[in-house]
Design a protein around this motif. Structure first.
Motif, PDB file in Angstrom:
ATOM      1  N   ILE A   6       0.852  -1.178   0.000  1.00  0.00           N
ATOM      2  CA  ILE A   6       0.000   0.000   0.000  1.00  0.00           C
ATOM      3  C   ILE A   6       0.891   1.232   0.000  1.00  0.00           C
ATOM      4  O   ILE A   6       1.871   1.302   0.735  1.00  0.00           O
ATOM      5  N   TYR A 100      -2.265   7.142   4.117  1.00  0.00           N
ATOM      6  CA  TYR A 100      -2.403   5.688   4.067  1.00  0.00           C
ATOM      7  C   TYR A 100      -3.861   5.271   4.260  1.00  0.00           C
ATOM      8  O   TYR A 100      -4.323   4.305   3.656  1.00  0.00           O
ATOM      9  N   ALA A 104      -6.083   3.170   1.760  1.00  0.00           N
ATOM     10  CA  ALA A 104      -6.821   1.980   2.188  1.00  0.00           C
ATOM     11  C   ALA A 104      -8.279   2.050   1.739  1.00  0.00           C
ATOM     12  O   ALA A 104      -8.859   1.047   1.305  1.00  0.00           O
ATOM     13  N   ILE A 125     -10.732  -0.653   8.475  1.00  0.00           N
ATOM     14  CA  ILE A 125      -9.587   0.254   8.373  1.00  0.00           C
ATOM     15  C   ILE A 125      -9.387   0.900   9.737  1.00  0.00           C
ATOM     16  O   ILE A 125     -10.337   1.346  10.369  1.00  0.00           O
ATOM     17  N   LEU A 173      -5.271  -1.993   7.345  1.00  0.00           N
ATOM     18  CA  LEU A 173      -6.430  -2.438   6.587  1.00  0.00           C
ATOM     19  C   LEU A 173      -6.534  -3.948   6.637  1.00  0.00           C
ATOM     20  O   LEU A 173      -5.531  -4.647   6.479  1.00  0.00           O
ATOM     21  N   VAL A 188      -2.646  -5.101   5.681  1.00  0.00           N
ATOM     22  CA  VAL A 188      -1.644  -4.106   5.348  1.00  0.00           C
ATOM     23  C   VAL A 188      -0.971  -3.671   6.639  1.00  0.00           C
ATOM     24  O   VAL A 188      -1.588  -3.050   7.493  1.00  0.00           O
ATOM     25  N   ARG A 193       3.839  -1.628   5.027  1.00  0.00           N
ATOM     26  CA  ARG A 193       2.749  -1.499   4.064  1.00  0.00           C
ATOM     27  C   ARG A 193       2.647  -2.736   3.182  1.00  0.00           C
ATOM     28  O   ARG A 193       2.319  -2.667   2.003  1.00  0.00           O
ATOM     29  N   MET A 195       0.933  -6.239   2.125  1.00  0.00           N
ATOM     30  CA  MET A 195      -0.335  -6.951   2.228  1.00  0.00           C
ATOM     31  C   MET A 195      -0.056  -8.446   2.150  1.00  0.00           C
ATOM     32  O   MET A 195       0.515  -8.935   1.180  1.00  0.00           O
TER      33      MET A 195
END
Length: 263
Positions: A6, A100, A104, A125, A173, A188, A193, A195
């Motif tokens: 992300i 961020y 998200a 989130i 997220l 995330v 960052r 995933m």
């Protein structure tokens, strides 16, 4: 699934990515979202407010009556809220998280647009938002409902205060797909960052009911009364949940629940 990263996104780029170009703006979003708003208490696990934006006009369709009490904009009138800028909304998010969180939300919109199993998808989130006293506290952002044609035109966005649960050490997220009841999720992580895909334990509907009530700070006797089951049954469920999640205390269990999108 391949790992994804992300990246932060500016308010301007976020606006460009989510904007929907469409001539027909006659849909009554509030009529569509009303059944979800009527039962929104079942989604929230703490003090909350909600709002409904439009990705066609990039304006606000409606907000909950208490939104001024839980944000720095208590002086705003209904007309002010209808005309609030995305910059003002974004400025409620802590600067370390702001771009961020926007990214998200954009990922959530893109994911639900592409999904063939939308009814099985859930997005959480996490970020630090400014409250009415202009203090940052942890909140959970959820989407109880989307209005989608080819693109997300609008969404019911729920912001729940998590400060009563203590310091949240959570992914930014999480995206859950319950279609196979395998509870795969994509997380995330704020540090890198990144995933990643993981498996979660299978949680029964009754266990999920109990988790939800625990998150609202109900104790075993109160949960038993709420669900019309015995004290010992609640305690057995709580014990099974700790075994499944490899946690030792209720506090550890709730931390696991928050981190792994089990609410």
């Amino acid at each position: 699934m391949n790992s994804k990263f992300i990246k932060p996104i500016s308010v301007e780029d976020f606006t460009k990515k989510i904007a929907v170009n469409k001539n027909d703006n006659s849909i009554d979003y509030m009529e569509y979202f009303k059944p979800f708003i009527d039962k929104i208490d079942s989604f929230a696990i703490g003090p909350y407010f909600w709002f409904v934006p439009s990705n066609l006009t990039m304006g606000m369709v409606a907000t909950s009556e208490n939104i001024g009490q839980l944000t720095p904009y208590s002086h705003y009138s209904d007309a002010d809220w209808r005309n609030i800028s995305l910059n003002n909304l974004a400025n409620m998010v802590h600067p370390d998280y702001r771009n961020y969180v926007l990214s998200a939300i954009q990922i959530a919109f893109e994911t639900i647009e592409k999904s063939e199993n939308r009814e099985f998808m859930k997005f959480n989130i996490y970020g630090r938002f400014m409250n009415g006293e202009k203090q940052y506290r942890w909140v959970l952002i959820q989407f109880p409902a989307f209005y989608i044609t080819e693109r997300v035109e609008s969404a019911l966005i729920l912001i729940t205060d998590l400060s009563h649960l203590g310091n949240i050490k959570s992914p930014l997220l999480t995206i859950s797909d319950y279609r196979n009841k395998s509870y795969h999720y994509f997380s995330v992580i704020m540090d890198n960052r990144n995933m990643i895909s993981m498996n979660l334990p299978a949680i029964t509907k009754r266990e999920r009911d109990i988790i939800g009530l625990m998150a609202k700070a109900l104790k075993t006797p109160e949960i038993a009364r709420e669900l019309f089951i015995s004290y010992s049954t609640v305690e057995n469920h709580r014990k099974n949940l700790r075994v499944k999640t490899n946690t030792k205390t209720s506090s550890e269990l709730m931390s696991y629940v928050i981190q792994n999108n089990l609410i």
